[in-house]
Design a protein around this motif. Structure first.
Motif, PDB file in Angstrom:
ATOM      1  N   VAL A 262      31.358 -38.989  32.059  1.00  0.00           N
ATOM      2  CA  VAL A 262      30.125 -38.296  31.672  1.00  0.00           C
ATOM      3  C   VAL A 262      30.319 -37.630  30.301  1.00  0.00           C
ATOM      4  O   VAL A 262      29.416 -37.634  29.462  1.00  0.00           O
ATOM      5  CB  VAL A 262      29.731 -37.264  32.761  1.00  0.00           C
ATOM      6  CG1 VAL A 262      28.546 -36.427  32.325  1.00  0.00           C
ATOM      7  CG2 VAL A 262      29.422 -37.993  34.056  1.00  0.00           C
ATOM      8  N   PHE A 263      31.499 -37.108  30.073  1.00  0.00           N
ATOM      9  CA  PHE A 263      31.782 -36.466  28.785  1.00  0.00           C
ATOM     10  C   PHE A 263      31.701 -37.496  27.653  1.00  0.00           C
ATOM     11  O   PHE A 263      31.076 -37.250  26.611  1.00  0.00           O
ATOM     12  CB  PHE A 263      33.187 -35.833  28.825  1.00  0.00           C
ATOM     13  CG  PHE A 263      33.629 -35.262  27.506  1.00  0.00           C
ATOM     14  CD1 PHE A 263      33.262 -33.990  27.117  1.00  0.00           C
ATOM     15  CD2 PHE A 263      34.427 -36.015  26.636  1.00  0.00           C
ATOM     16  CE1 PHE A 263      33.669 -33.464  25.892  1.00  0.00           C
ATOM     17  CE2 PHE A 263      34.837 -35.499  25.422  1.00  0.00           C
ATOM     18  CZ  PHE A 263      34.457 -34.218  25.041  1.00  0.00           C
ATOM     19  N   VAL A 308      33.781 -29.061  28.274  1.00  0.00           N
ATOM     20  CA  VAL A 308      32.973 -30.077  28.966  1.00  0.00           C
ATOM     21  C   VAL A 308      31.556 -29.557  29.181  1.00  0.00           C
ATOM     22  O   VAL A 308      30.568 -30.258  28.924  1.00  0.00           O
ATOM     23  CB  VAL A 308      33.639 -30.466  30.314  1.00  0.00           C
ATOM     24  CG1 VAL A 308      32.735 -31.376  31.122  1.00  0.00           C
ATOM     25  CG2 VAL A 308      34.968 -31.148  30.055  1.00  0.00           C
ATOM     26  N   THR A 311      29.621 -29.459  25.884  1.00  0.00           N
ATOM     27  CA  THR A 311      29.283 -30.817  25.450  1.00  0.00           C
ATOM     28  C   THR A 311      28.080 -31.332  26.241  1.00  0.00           C
ATOM     29  O   THR A 311      27.132 -31.878  25.661  1.00  0.00           O
ATOM     30  CB  THR A 311      30.484 -31.771  25.654  1.00  0.00           C
ATOM     31  OG1 THR A 311      31.612 -31.170  25.058  1.00  0.00           O
ATOM     32  CG2 THR A 311      30.240 -33.127  25.032  1.00  0.00           C
ATOM     33  N   LEU A 312      28.114 -31.138  27.549  1.00  0.00           N
ATOM     34  CA  LEU A 312      27.025 -31.662  28.368  1.00  0.00           C
ATOM     35  C   LEU A 312      25.728 -30.877  28.159  1.00  0.00           C
ATOM     36  O   LEU A 312      24.636 -31.412  28.321  1.00  0.00           O
ATOM     37  CB  LEU A 312      27.432 -31.669  29.844  1.00  0.00           C
ATOM     38  CG  LEU A 312      28.578 -32.626  30.162  1.00  0.00           C
ATOM     39  CD1 LEU A 312      28.893 -32.625  31.632  1.00  0.00           C
ATOM     40  CD2 LEU A 312      28.250 -34.045  29.709  1.00  0.00           C
ATOM     41  N   ARG A 313      25.872 -29.600  27.777  1.00  0.00           N
ATOM     42  CA  ARG A 313      24.671 -28.797  27.509  1.00  0.00           C
ATOM     43  C   ARG A 313      23.957 -29.307  26.255  1.00  0.00           C
ATOM     44  O   ARG A 313      22.733 -29.435  26.220  1.00  0.00           O
ATOM     45  CB  ARG A 313      25.083 -27.321  27.348  1.00  0.00           C
ATOM     46  CG  ARG A 313      24.032 -26.400  26.785  1.00  0.00           C
ATOM     47  CD  ARG A 313      22.868 -26.223  27.750  1.00  0.00           C
ATOM     48  NE  ARG A 313      21.804 -25.417  27.183  1.00  0.00           N
ATOM     49  CZ  ARG A 313      20.869 -25.853  26.343  1.00  0.00           C
ATOM     50  NH1 ARG A 313      20.884 -27.118  25.952  1.00  0.00           N
ATOM     51  NH2 ARG A 313      19.934 -25.050  25.879  1.00  0.00           N
ATOM     52  N   PRO A 316      23.630 -34.199  26.405  1.00  0.00           N
ATOM     53  CA  PRO A 316      23.530 -34.642  27.806  1.00  0.00           C
ATOM     54  C   PRO A 316      23.849 -36.122  28.023  1.00  0.00           C
ATOM     55  O   PRO A 316      24.227 -36.514  29.128  1.00  0.00           O
ATOM     56  CB  PRO A 316      22.078 -34.328  28.169  1.00  0.00           C
ATOM     57  CG  PRO A 316      21.381 -34.036  26.906  1.00  0.00           C
ATOM     58  CD  PRO A 316      22.377 -33.627  25.905  1.00  0.00           C
ATOM     59  N   GLU A 317      23.721 -36.922  26.997  1.00  0.00           N
ATOM     60  CA  GLU A 317      24.030 -38.357  27.136  1.00  0.00           C
ATOM     61  C   GLU A 317      25.530 -38.630  26.997  1.00  0.00           C
ATOM     62  O   GLU A 317      25.976 -39.756  27.147  1.00  0.00           O
ATOM     63  CB  GLU A 317      23.314 -39.143  26.038  1.00  0.00           C
ATOM     64  CG  GLU A 317      21.804 -39.004  26.063  1.00  0.00           C
ATOM     65  CD  GLU A 317      21.167 -40.102  26.874  1.00  0.00           C
ATOM     66  OE1 GLU A 317      21.271 -41.264  26.463  1.00  0.00           O
ATOM     67  OE2 GLU A 317      20.598 -39.786  27.930  1.00  0.00           O
ATOM     68  N   GLY A 318      26.263 -37.589  26.629  1.00  0.00           N
ATOM     69  CA  GLY A 318      27.698 -37.758  26.392  1.00  0.00           C
ATOM     70  C   GLY A 318      28.005 -37.706  24.905  1.00  0.00           C
ATOM     71  O   GLY A 318      27.109 -37.893  24.056  1.00  0.00           O
ATOM     72  N   TRP A 322      25.870 -39.590  21.503  1.00  0.00           N
ATOM     73  CA  TRP A 322      25.298 -38.564  20.624  1.00  0.00           C
ATOM     74  C   TRP A 322      25.778 -38.777  19.182  1.00  0.00           C
ATOM     75  O   TRP A 322      24.980 -38.748  18.244  1.00  0.00           O
ATOM     76  CB  TRP A 322      25.727 -37.174  21.131  1.00  0.00           C
ATOM     77  CG  TRP A 322      25.183 -36.023  20.340  1.00  0.00           C
ATOM     78  CD1 TRP A 322      23.956 -35.428  20.483  1.00  0.00           C
ATOM     79  CD2 TRP A 322      25.835 -35.320  19.270  1.00  0.00           C
ATOM     80  NE1 TRP A 322      23.807 -34.413  19.587  1.00  0.00           N
ATOM     81  CE2 TRP A 322      24.947 -34.320  18.820  1.00  0.00           C
ATOM     82  CE3 TRP A 322      27.069 -35.436  18.645  1.00  0.00           C
ATOM     83  CZ2 TRP A 322      25.268 -33.448  17.779  1.00  0.00           C
ATOM     84  CZ3 TRP A 322      27.385 -34.568  17.619  1.00  0.00           C
ATOM     85  CH2 TRP A 322      26.497 -33.587  17.183  1.00  0.00           C
TER      86      TRP A 322
END
Lengths: 353, 425
Positions: A262-263, A308, A311-313, A316-318, A322
């Motif tokens: 996900v990251f 992590v 990054t996701l905040r 969100p797509e990774g 991005w």
């Protein structure tokens, strides 16, 4: 000689017209060169160990993406394939004396079989039900491992396996080249007709079935393929660590795989690979930095979690999708990707607005 | 011109002082990597024990190596082994190849120690285990001496011996119950947390207690390692008429069980392994209800040797808690210092030879390594202890006359008074 010259010219042409035109492809090229050239720069055992484990986990993360990212079969127990293969590899090596080049593929076949066994009951499940069911399988296997310590080594696991190769540099090349090759194969699968069908199953399974696709068969195929690649990772791990223990089945490992993927960015294959290549060495960099502040060792996990989360905040797509969207744009007419600063498409010459 | 002369003078001065500094430089310190899960009690024990020993030895000028004295430099290696085995091996590799440690000690989770052991052996670095009890770590030395000769285990005694001590404690308690309460056939309830490591102990107990110890097993209970309520098990144990509860706990359930057993005044004596009861905060954590709990232990304020009480008291004073068996790094450093002194070098092969020969009076007893490089267990060597909580104090109650061994400061095992009252009726 002429053939060599012709091939070299063709390679250079591809390089100029297909690779150097896009930053993401240049980044992949640099990554491959860097991976292959690392032992020429350093043969530090510590660095090589980290990179070997990173390559192994990169295969594992990409195999999860193949199943859960592309096919949408959310697997929360991916360590099952890894662990099964590690144990099968270890048993073959310790009991029958199989060398790594036999025991690892056979271990991976064990994981394929597991993929089938797990896949069949999971076919009727979706979403959170599927995720929870898959989560249960490594826990069940862990119970079996503890129940028959005479075969599995119980809590200790099976240790004393043959070394992967004779030297650390060879270990490095075996794992990193396998990572590059298997990563490439997985990427190719997702780019093939099979990949498109897997994608279609994820987006709308009913529609895919209405189009005459036997979705059951393809979902099973996804479980088996993912199991195979994860199995190769498990076998490599067992031979490199010279141990197959209950830790290869731990829930923590399954979640770690999801975090990496996900990251880095799901549904891309290269995203999870990049995720592992960033996060795994990052943890070691933190170890080195925090070594200078002995009172703060427990901050390592905290910093990892904060990174992590942030990054996701904000991505969100990774991370990798991005970054790619920042440096590349898609042509509105022919959908080919172009470097962000181009005003017209490199293929159809349409204006890049 | 004047300023350039000043600069020149300064440079000459610096060069001279540097030169003098070089001549007066102390010998290179001996680096010892302390491996452990540093965010957990076990790792803290490793580090605290090692720090204490290093400070004591450094205060005397360091370890004698041939004609010179070399200070000890400790390297803290957080293995995070409870959470990640790869993390543990990375940390180990870093200690060996980056920090270039001369010796290693510590480790806790056997699965992790097995891999870390391989890394240490590959680099031919002496690794003294102070945490993992499994015999396999030492059988490797017997199976492949040339590869694994750099491994030694100091604490705890290996799990086979731990099992022996466990049953000796049970037998001792049984004999006292027979004698004091006049019960012919003592009844035993086996209570072990639901964990894989406890399975062989339960299996052995079910067989050994009725067949070899002449006692009766009234049942087996397996609460969760993190259970917060054991009242149902305790009620069943009381109904079954057990006089001894043979415990096998390493997790927090040990605290819950001991607390509720005391609060409910179950008429039975808790005997066995209860890691929570090894901690100095046990009494406060159970509000005193953990009175009379008996557990296997490594350190207690008794005179196992002349070094035990000073070590125990100093450790408690410095770290505000009793030392657990991972603090065996204290003994490990002292033994290592002696072996280095005897060898006159820090070369691993020479030190291995000396460690194989050594008989060292340490805080945990007389240490001698056997052929498998495991610490020798027995009346003349390291015995381990049985400690019982008696009115707020952790007292050593075993060995007490066992094979002629009674450590000064030991007291007799006591039965809970409510138990005596119940069974005398």
């Amino acid at each position: 000689m002429r053939i060599v010259v012709a091939y070299t010219r063709r390679m250079l042409k591809i390089l100029r017209s297909e690779v150097l035109v896009l930053p993401s492809r240049v980044a992949v090229l640099v990554f491959v060169i860097a991976i292959l050239a690392l032992p020429l720069v350093t043969q530090d055992y510590y660095i090589l160990r980290i990179m070997i484990l990173t390559s192994i986990f990169a295969i594992l993360a990409a195999s999860w993406d193949l199943l859960s990212g592309f096919t949408g079969q959310m697997n929360f127990g991916h360590a099952l394939f890894f662990g099964v293969s590690a144990y099968v590899t270890a048993l073959l090596n310790l009991n029958l004396g199989f060398p790594p080049y036999f025991s690892i593929p056979l271990g991976a076949m064990g994981a394929v079989l597991t993929g089938l066994i797990v896949g069949i009951p999971c076919l009727r499940l979706k979403g959170s039900y599927l995720a929870l069911t898959t989560l249960a399988f490594p826990i069940i296997l862990m119970g079996i491992v503890f129940a028959i310590p005479g075969i599995t080594g119980g809590e200790l696991g099976l240790s004393g396996l043959t070394k992967l190769t004779g030297s650390r540099v060879n270990d490095y090349y075996v794992t990193s080249i396998l990572m590059l090759v298997l990563g490439g194969i997985m990427w190719k699968i997702t780019d093939s007709n099979t990949g498109i069908i897997l994608h279609a199953i994820r987006e709308d399974e009913v529609a895919a079935r209405a189009a005459g696709i036997n979705t059951t068969r393809y979902k099973l195929l996804a479980f088996c393929l993912s199991g195979f690649f994860a199995g190769i990772a498990g076998g490599l791990y067992a031979h490199f660590m010279r141990l197959a223990g209950p830790s290869t089945l731990e829930i923590g490992l399954s979640f770690q795989v999801i975090i990496w993927s996900v990251f880095g960015g799901m549904v891309s294959i290269y995203g999870p690979i990049a995720g592992v290549y960033i996060l795994n060495p990052f943890m070691e960099v933190l170890r080195v930095i925090l070594d200078n502040f002995p009172s703060l060792p427990e901050m390592r996990m905290f910093i990892f979690a904060a990174l992590v989360l942030l990054t996701l905040r904000f991505m969100p797509e990774g991370l990798i999708p991005w970054l790619r969207d920042k440096v590349e744009t898609e042509c509105p007419r022919c959908k080919v990707r172009n470097v962000a600063f181009r005003r017209s498409c490199r293929i159809c010459n349409a204006a890049m607005t | 011109m004047k300023s350039s002369k000043t600069v020149l003078l300064l440079m000459v001065g610096l060069a001279l002082s540097w030169g003098l500094g070089l001549t007066a430089a102390v010998a290179k310190p001996i680096k010892i990597g302390i491996l452990g899960p540093m965010s957990f009690t076990q790792g803290e024990g490793h580090w605290n024990g090692a720090t204490m020993a290093a400070e004591e030895i450094n205060a005397t000028g360091g370890i004698t190596v041939g004609d010179e004295k070399r200070l000890i430099e400790l390297v803290k290696v957080d293995t995070n082994e409870f959470l990640s085995i790869p993390d543990a091996t990375n940390a180990m590799e870093m200690a060996v190849s980056r920090h270039k440690v001369d010796f290693l000690m510590g480790g806790f989770r056997t699965e992790a120690v097995l891999v870390m052991q391989d890394i240490a052996m590959e680099s031919k670095t002496i690794f003294i285990g102070c945490g993992a009890a499994h015999p396999k770590l030492c059988t490797r030395v017997m199976d492949d001496y040339d590869t694994y000769k750099y491994w030694f285990r100091l604490t705890p005694i290996n799990s086979s011996f731990l099992g022996k001590v466990d049953f000796i404690l049970l037998g001792t308690a049984g004999a006292i119950i027979k004698q004091q309460l006049g019960i012919e056939k003592v009844k035993v309830a086996i209570v072990a947390e639901k964990a894989a490591w406890a399975d062989p102990i339960v299996a052995a107990a079910e067989k050994t207690i009725p067949e070899k110890m002449g006692m009766e097993v009234v049942g087996v209970w397996r609460p969760s390692p993190v259970a917060t309520d054991c009242s149902a098990e305790l009620a069943a144990i009381q109904r079954a008429g057990a006089q001894i509860v043979f415990t096998t706990f390493s997790s927090s359930v040990g605290l819950t069980f001991a607390k509720q057993m005391g609060e409910l005044k179950i008429p039975a004596a808790p005997v066995g392994i209860n890691v929570e009861a090894q901690k100095s905060g046990f009494w406060e954590a159970t509000n005193g209800a953990g009175n009379y709990v008996l557990t296997i232990n490594t350190y207690a304020p008794v005179k196992i040797t002349d070094k035990t009480i000073p070590f125990y008291n100093k450790y408690k004073e410095l770290y505000k808690e009793a030392p657990n068996y991972t603090a065996g790094t204290h003994d490990a450093i002292q033994i290592l210092a002696q072996a280095i002194k005897n060898a006159g070098t820090i070369k691993a092969d020479n030190v291995v030879t000396e460690l194989e020969k050594i008989e060292f009076i340490a805080a945990s007893g007389k240490v001698k390594f056997d052929k498998s490089h495991d610490v020798t267990w027995g009346p003349d060597y390291v015995t381990a202890l049985g400690t019982q909580w008696q009115d707020g104090e952790m007292k050593c109650v075993w060995p007490y006359g066992w094979e002629g061994v009674t450590y000064e400061g030991s007291v007799p095992f006591k039965l809970p008074p409510w138990m005596v009252e119940y069974w005398k009726k």
